[in-house]
Every structure is written in C-alpha cells, then in structure tokens.
Design a protein around this motif. Sequence first.
Motif, PDB file in Angstrom:
ATOM      1  N   ASP A   8      -0.330 -24.552 -18.775  1.00  0.00           N
ATOM      2  CA  ASP A   8      -0.533 -23.618 -19.887  1.00  0.00           C
ATOM      3  C   ASP A   8      -1.023 -22.266 -19.375  1.00  0.00           C
ATOM      4  N   LYS A   9      -1.940 -22.276 -18.422  1.00  0.00           N
ATOM      5  CA  LYS A   9      -2.447 -21.023 -17.849  1.00  0.00           C
ATOM      6  C   LYS A   9      -1.366 -20.306 -17.057  1.00  0.00           C
ATOM      7  N   MET A  10      -0.540 -21.051 -16.330  1.00  0.00           N
ATOM      8  CA  MET A  10       0.580 -20.449 -15.598  1.00  0.00           C
ATOM      9  C   MET A  10       1.528 -19.748 -16.570  1.00  0.00           C
ATOM     10  N   ARG A  11       1.826 -20.395 -17.683  1.00  0.00           N
ATOM     11  CA  ARG A  11       2.732 -19.805 -18.681  1.00  0.00           C
ATOM     12  C   ARG A  11       2.141 -18.530 -19.267  1.00  0.00           C
ATOM     13  N   ARG A  12       0.853 -18.573 -19.587  1.00  0.00           N
ATOM     14  CA  ARG A  12       0.201 -17.401 -20.174  1.00  0.00           C
ATOM     15  C   ARG A  12       0.194 -16.235 -19.178  1.00  0.00           C
ATOM     16  N   LEU A  13      -0.182 -16.499 -17.935  1.00  0.00           N
ATOM     17  CA  LEU A  13      -0.202 -15.446 -16.926  1.00  0.00           C
ATOM     18  C   LEU A  13       1.201 -14.870 -16.707  1.00  0.00           C
ATOM     19  N   GLU A  15       3.692 -14.776 -18.856  1.00  0.00           N
ATOM     20  CA  GLU A  15       4.042 -13.965 -20.028  1.00  0.00           C
ATOM     21  C   GLU A  15       3.373 -12.600 -19.981  1.00  0.00           C
ATOM     22  N   GLU A  16       2.182 -12.538 -19.385  1.00  0.00           N
ATOM     23  CA  GLU A  16       1.444 -11.282 -19.271  1.00  0.00           C
ATOM     24  C   GLU A  16       1.869 -10.467 -18.052  1.00  0.00           C
ATOM     25  N   GLY A  17       2.818 -10.987 -17.271  1.00  0.00           N
ATOM     26  CA  GLY A  17       3.305 -10.282 -16.098  1.00  0.00           C
ATOM     27  C   GLY A  17       2.395 -10.394 -14.890  1.00  0.00           C
ATOM     28  N   GLN A  18       1.467 -11.335 -14.923  1.00  0.00           N
ATOM     29  CA  GLN A  18       0.547 -11.539 -13.806  1.00  0.00           C
ATOM     30  C   GLN A  18       1.036 -12.694 -12.929  1.00  0.00           C
ATOM     31  N   SER A  19       0.573 -12.693 -11.698  1.00  0.00           N
ATOM     32  CA  SER A  19       0.947 -13.763 -10.778  1.00  0.00           C
ATOM     33  C   SER A  19      -0.213 -14.730 -10.589  1.00  0.00           C
ATOM     34  N   PHE A  20       0.092 -15.847  -9.963  1.00  0.00           N
ATOM     35  CA  PHE A  20      -0.900 -16.880  -9.666  1.00  0.00           C
ATOM     36  C   PHE A  20      -0.481 -17.585  -8.387  1.00  0.00           C
ATOM     37  N   VAL A  40       2.444 -21.649  -2.532  1.00  0.00           N
ATOM     38  CA  VAL A  40       3.039 -20.403  -3.021  1.00  0.00           C
ATOM     39  C   VAL A  40       1.887 -19.484  -3.385  1.00  0.00           C
ATOM     40  N   ARG A  41       1.786 -18.361  -2.696  1.00  0.00           N
ATOM     41  CA  ARG A  41       0.632 -17.462  -2.877  1.00  0.00           C
ATOM     42  C   ARG A  41       0.733 -16.594  -4.118  1.00  0.00           C
ATOM     43  N   HIS A  42       1.930 -16.100  -4.419  1.00  0.00           N
ATOM     44  CA  HIS A  42       2.131 -15.222  -5.567  1.00  0.00           C
ATOM     45  C   HIS A  42       3.386 -15.685  -6.301  1.00  0.00           C
TER      46      HIS A  42
END
Length: 90
Positions: A8-13, A15-20, A40-42
Amino acid sequence: MDVFTAIDKMRRLSEEGQSFSFSFMSYSYDRKKSEGIVQVRHARLRKQNRKEHNRFSDYMLNYINLDTLENGSCWQPLLLTFNNEELELK
C-alpha cells in the motif's frame, strides 16, 4: 511491517511520483529456480500491460528500477524489505 502494508505504501509513493527501495527473493516459476536476493535502491510501481497478464498476475508486483530504467516484477509473498525495514507475511 507486514507485506500488504508495504505494498500500500509503495502504491501511494508511486502515485505521488516518489521512489522507494525494496528487496525480494527472486523466483522463476517456469525454471523452478531462484537467483537469490534482489535489491532495488530506487523504484516505482508500474501498471501491468496486457502482454504481461498471466494467471499469476494477482500475486506479482510490477516495478521500474529507476537506476537502470529496466522493468521488473516480483512475487508479493517474496518481498523481504521496504525502505530498509524487514517485512513479515501475516
């Protein structure tokens, strides 16, 4: 953190254009083989295209590695970490 909260956090990030960052244990169903842990770093999640749809697609995550610009996928239950936090399957 459990796997589904991390997704869920991956999806939210994404959608916001942020990486994880995340890691997972690789596994090829066709070859019945693992190449070990993948880090996978980014990354950002990406939508599945029609060519990638298969009987296991509900259990897979599709992502783009922002460092290499390569598309990848992994099995959701084989996620190990999200932003350096270990995950557990509940």
